[in-house]
Design an enzyme around this catalytic site. Sequence first.
Site, PDB file in Angstrom:
ATOM      1  CD  GLU A 165      -3.123  -0.927   2.148  1.00 42.95           C
ATOM      2  OE1 GLU A 165      -3.130   0.078   2.875  1.00 42.95           O
ATOM      3  OE2 GLU A 165      -4.047  -1.750   2.120  1.00 42.95           O
ATOM      4  CD  GLU A 191      -3.537  -5.813   4.069  1.00 43.04           C
ATOM      5  OE1 GLU A 191      -4.396  -5.018   4.504  1.00 43.04           O
ATOM      6  OE2 GLU A 191      -2.311  -5.602   4.136  1.00 43.04           O
TER       7      GLU A 191
HETATM    8  C1  NOJ Z   1      -4.086  -2.188   5.212  1.00 34.31           C
HETATM    9  C2  NOJ Z   1      -2.772  -2.446   5.859  1.00 34.31           C
HETATM   10  O1  NOJ Z   1      -1.893  -3.066   4.977  1.00 34.31           O
HETATM   11  C3  NOJ Z   1      -2.856  -3.188   7.190  1.00 34.31           C
HETATM   12  O2  NOJ Z   1      -1.661  -2.995   7.840  1.00 34.31           O
HETATM   13  C4  NOJ Z   1      -4.046  -2.693   7.978  1.00 34.31           C
HETATM   14  O3  NOJ Z   1      -4.098  -3.245   9.249  1.00 34.31           O
HETATM   15  C5  NOJ Z   1      -5.308  -3.012   7.211  1.00 34.31           C
HETATM   16  N1  NOJ Z   1      -5.273  -2.324   5.931  1.00 34.31           N
HETATM   17  C6  NOJ Z   1      -6.599  -2.606   7.919  1.00 34.31           C
HETATM   18  O4  NOJ Z   1      -6.671  -1.222   8.037  1.00 34.31           O
END
Ligand code: NOJ
Length: 486
Positions: free
Chosen positions: A175, A370
């Site tokens: 991200e 994710e």
């Molecule tokens: C994106 C991130 O990569 C992760 O670290 C985070 O906990 C989750 N989203 C949820 O917000």
Amino acid sequence: MNSLSNGGSAAARQFPEGFLWGTGTSSYQIEGAVSADGRGPSIWDVFAHAPGNTFHGDTGDVACDSYNRLEDDVAIIRELGVGAYRFSVSWPRVLPSGSGTVNQAGLDYYRRLCERLLEHGIQPVVTVYHWDLPQALEETGGWANRDTAYRMGELAQVLGTALGDQVRMWITINEPLQTVHQGYRAGTHAPGKRDDALAAAATHHIMLAHGLATQALRACTPAGTRIGPTMDTQPYIALDSASEAVADILDADFNRVYLDPVLRGSYPDAARTGFRPPDELIQDGDLEITATPIDFLGVNYYRPHHVRSGDWEDLRLGERRIGGFPGFVQYMAPDLPRTVMEWGIVPESLRDLLLRLHRESGGLPLYITENGCAADDYISPAGTIDDHERVGYIHGHLGAALEAIAAGVNVGGYFHWSLMDNFEWAEGYRRRFGLFYVDFESGRRVAKRSAHFYAQVARSGELPPLQDVVPSGERLPDVPATPAAV
Ligand code: NOJ
């Protein structure tokens, strides 16, 4: 709801042969042990300890104590029956000053973790950079300094050399949008800067780091090793025709500045100043490096953003201003189901995103690296954690993935975020994303109902009808009584 929520043929609910089921975490969010065995400080140690930056002043000092509970973690991953575990390496555990001297104890921890996973047939999927930059590099300018990109290339080389025989799938960056936007523009994440010029510079340097890390890993890992970045491309959906042009610019600012340098070797002209890296920072050859061929694209998906025309002076429920675009608002319908993060639940937008990325990447394999939701989880007097909201959320999004697959998209796997509750960055420990509940005081991990559901899907490769897994009459997902703040 999608076509597979409660029906669809068994064949339509079946994931393809070889689909990779996994779950994920990241180093600072779970490891704790921040001073153990020579680990150096990261920007998150510093940021979380500064007053006012995290909910209740929570820090990752202890987190899930995974550094000391490696066996517990491998045990719960096994309970899920998944084929892969995505974790990230703490850069300051391996290179405490960001560069130079390697801390062998840090590397040994990750080798041990990979070893234990492989013993149980679980593939380690390693993220090189998931936000915990060594503080030593922040002191020389962090991601606003071009040199940090080369330091990440060095890290990738150290990791590839040490773990290359164990790891077949690498994610370079996680991200980049959040590193840049929250870290350098909004200041809500480490290092807490609020400066558009620094943000635009960080954008180029983190994309350059991705390219350099890809090349470094490629050079020192065995043939067949798969390497790619993970992006959180956030769909901007225009709700009226007047908003389409605005949605396109937002897409360029927040998505295409990260996708295009990888997929096209350019930055989008449509992105505004402060988002598009200025030409003087882009050196000859840089965009060839960012566009180094990759083997897959990682997709993190949580929610879309809805854009429509709206009066800035007379905002209505669920509307908020979009900076730089007077007369346009970000909108959330009051009756849209949402998670406790106030993120709208729109699984079909995952399907559309996969279709888009399939087109734009020329058919690269896509991995959902994710997807998940925070919920108000608690242990009931009966000792159960009945997170129906999460079961419903997973079900909807897996249904969306199946629809994309049926439409011809090569989706190679799904990694649920997260294996267990952990340090949710600025939100601290109050936001629980795990399949396993963590009692942060004792460190005990307890399977939630969603863990059982996910294990069933991962073991069978088939998505059961929703009514078979969430008994009728149980509420899901929740629509809060208080609508989103305006
Ligand atoms: C994106 C991130 O990569 C992760 O670290 C985070 O906990 C989750 N989203 C949820 O917000």
